[in-house]
Design an enzyme around this catalytic site. Structure first.
Site, PDB file in Angstrom:
ATOM      1  N   ASP A  13      24.368  17.680  27.839  1.00 36.08           N
ATOM      2  CA  ASP A  13      23.167  18.189  28.510  1.00 36.08           C
ATOM      3  C   ASP A  13      23.522  19.271  29.529  1.00 36.08           C
ATOM      4  OD1 ASP A  13      24.454  16.765  30.407  1.00 36.08           O
ATOM      5  OD2 ASP A  13      22.788  15.430  30.922  1.00 36.08           O
TER       6      ASP A  13
ATOM      7  N   SER B 167      28.265   9.366  37.733  1.00 34.56           N
ATOM      8  CA  SER B 167      27.812   9.015  36.382  1.00 34.56           C
ATOM      9  C   SER B 167      28.854   9.345  35.314  1.00 34.56           C
ATOM     10  CB  SER B 167      26.508   9.749  36.047  1.00 34.56           C
ATOM     11  OG  SER B 167      26.687  11.151  36.165  1.00 34.56           O
TER      12      SER B 167
ATOM     13  N   HIS C 102      26.697  16.269  31.648  1.00 34.96           N
ATOM     14  CA  HIS C 102      27.384  15.034  31.256  1.00 34.96           C
ATOM     15  C   HIS C 102      28.234  15.257  30.005  1.00 34.96           C
ATOM     16  CE1 HIS C 102      24.125  13.467  33.859  1.00 34.96           C
ATOM     17  NE2 HIS C 102      25.105  12.702  34.286  1.00 34.96           N
TER      18      HIS C 102
END
Lengths: 244, 244
Positions: free
Chosen positions: A182, A15, A185
């Site tokens: 967070d 991600s 990320h």
């Protein structure tokens, strides 16, 4: 159908790569500085670990039959570890030796960023249903070391994002919140660190591939000015010679 | 070599497209929302007009022989007019009828943005050597109308960036400085208007191509959880049956 007019940089990862085109993302920045030179391909797969990614990488690389028709990968950037470092029993977990083995397949490696477990715990706790903490600061650090070990063993370049962000954060876990949104990320400030570290590695280790050392594939528009000036000149020269 | 695993959106235009991966740029935003679905190709050529761009477009599209190997262009976005609208004797100038004719080759058209001649004149005047104003508000507006005429004649979609930015600026030339950084080129606020207008056109006119209506090419990582749970279940089921 898009013709094969530019070679490519392929960013392959989880991600952290997939989100690299968010505002201030490193993928977007790379595509910007490489415009008219190389395409930057987003091959980021949220949540994937190295175990799941390797068969996907094989599909992302052309087979022998197609090679003459498709963009040449001038640089393959591989960025895993953030998910492999999940602690058991998470299904994303990959044991460290297996993780290092998996990486040996692969060309610029990037270390996963440090985890801010305070931020991460708060984020997971606030979900519905709330979730337990799934990453530890020290474990992710070991996986970052694993990336460096794999790079050294395979004699490939490594961009040590873990250390770059850790230093930027003043070597304090709480300081990481400036670079992570967070706890896991990366935000625009963090991607700036990633971009600068990656470009520095390209500059030092892959000098001929630095964007300043590549020519645009198609000519700059001023070339058309010179051409039209030359045509004008030849027109006038012909006229003058006819008058004589 | 990069295998052909994702189809593409090709953004074809001048510097306004080339710079679309700058911070807040519309190209980067598109690549972000289309991650794992479509590649967004930067085929922007700073300073080019339609006359110079058409031969380049022919090279950017695959020939019949290569078509089976290369990414399918699901959407071709064409954005010219900002340079064609240069006033004579600029070599970038293309006469309006010729400009409209040129555009008829081509699929989603975008109108050039309004020019802030106050900003543009100040920018050109401040260069070394200083340059005279090369674009007029009304002329660029006529070229924006030309894009819409070409779109209507060819029955293709049009994203009216001229009107969207003009309205956002309160229909005042001075108000444009919020959206243009030098009177001609678009800043992050301006690209947000472009992105929203383009995504709205995709939603309304090319509904099946809206990013929400496309599935990622590779499976989401939760699929691996389900698969590993199924393997676990079968393991246990076999054990239980053996125990019996």
């Amino acid at each position: 159908m898009a013709a094969n007019v530019q070679d490519a940089i392929m960013l392959f990862g989880d991600s952290l790569t997939q989100a690299g085109w968010e505002e201030g993302g490193f993928g977007a920045r790379l595509q910007h500085v490489y415009s008219r030179k190389l395409d930057v391909l987003n091959r980021g797969f949220s949540g994937y670990n190295t175990e799941w990614a390797i068969p996907v990488l094989e599909q992302c690389l052309a087979n022998q039959y197609d090679q003459q028709h498709v963009p040449k990968i001038r640089l393959l950037v591989v960025w895993f570890g953030a998910n492999d470092a999940c602690i058991g029993p998470s299904p994303q977990h990959v044991p460290l030796p297996k993780f290092i083995e998996n990486l040996k397949h692969i060309i610029i490696l990037i270390t996963p960023p440090p985890v801010n477990t305070y931020q991460r715990a708060a984020d997971l706790n606030g979900r519905d249903p709330s979730l337990a903490l799934d990453r530890m600061f020290e474990t992710t650090k070991e996986y970052a070391e694993g990336v460096k070990a794999a790079a050294a063993a395979s004699k490939v370049s490594v961009v040590d994002v873990w250390t770059a962000i850790w230093k930027a954060a003043g070597e304090r876990e709480e300081g990481l919140s400036k670079y992570l949104w967070d706890g896991l990320h990366i935000n625009a400030d963090g991607y700036m660190v990633v971009y600068e570290a990656l470009i520095e590695t390209i500059k030092v280790k892959h000098h001929s591939l630095h964007y300043e050392n590549l020519q645009p594939v198609f000519p700059p528009f001023v070339a058309f000015f010179l051409l039209s000036s030359l045509v004008d000149f030849l027109d006038r020269w012909t006229q003058v010679n006819q008058v004589k």
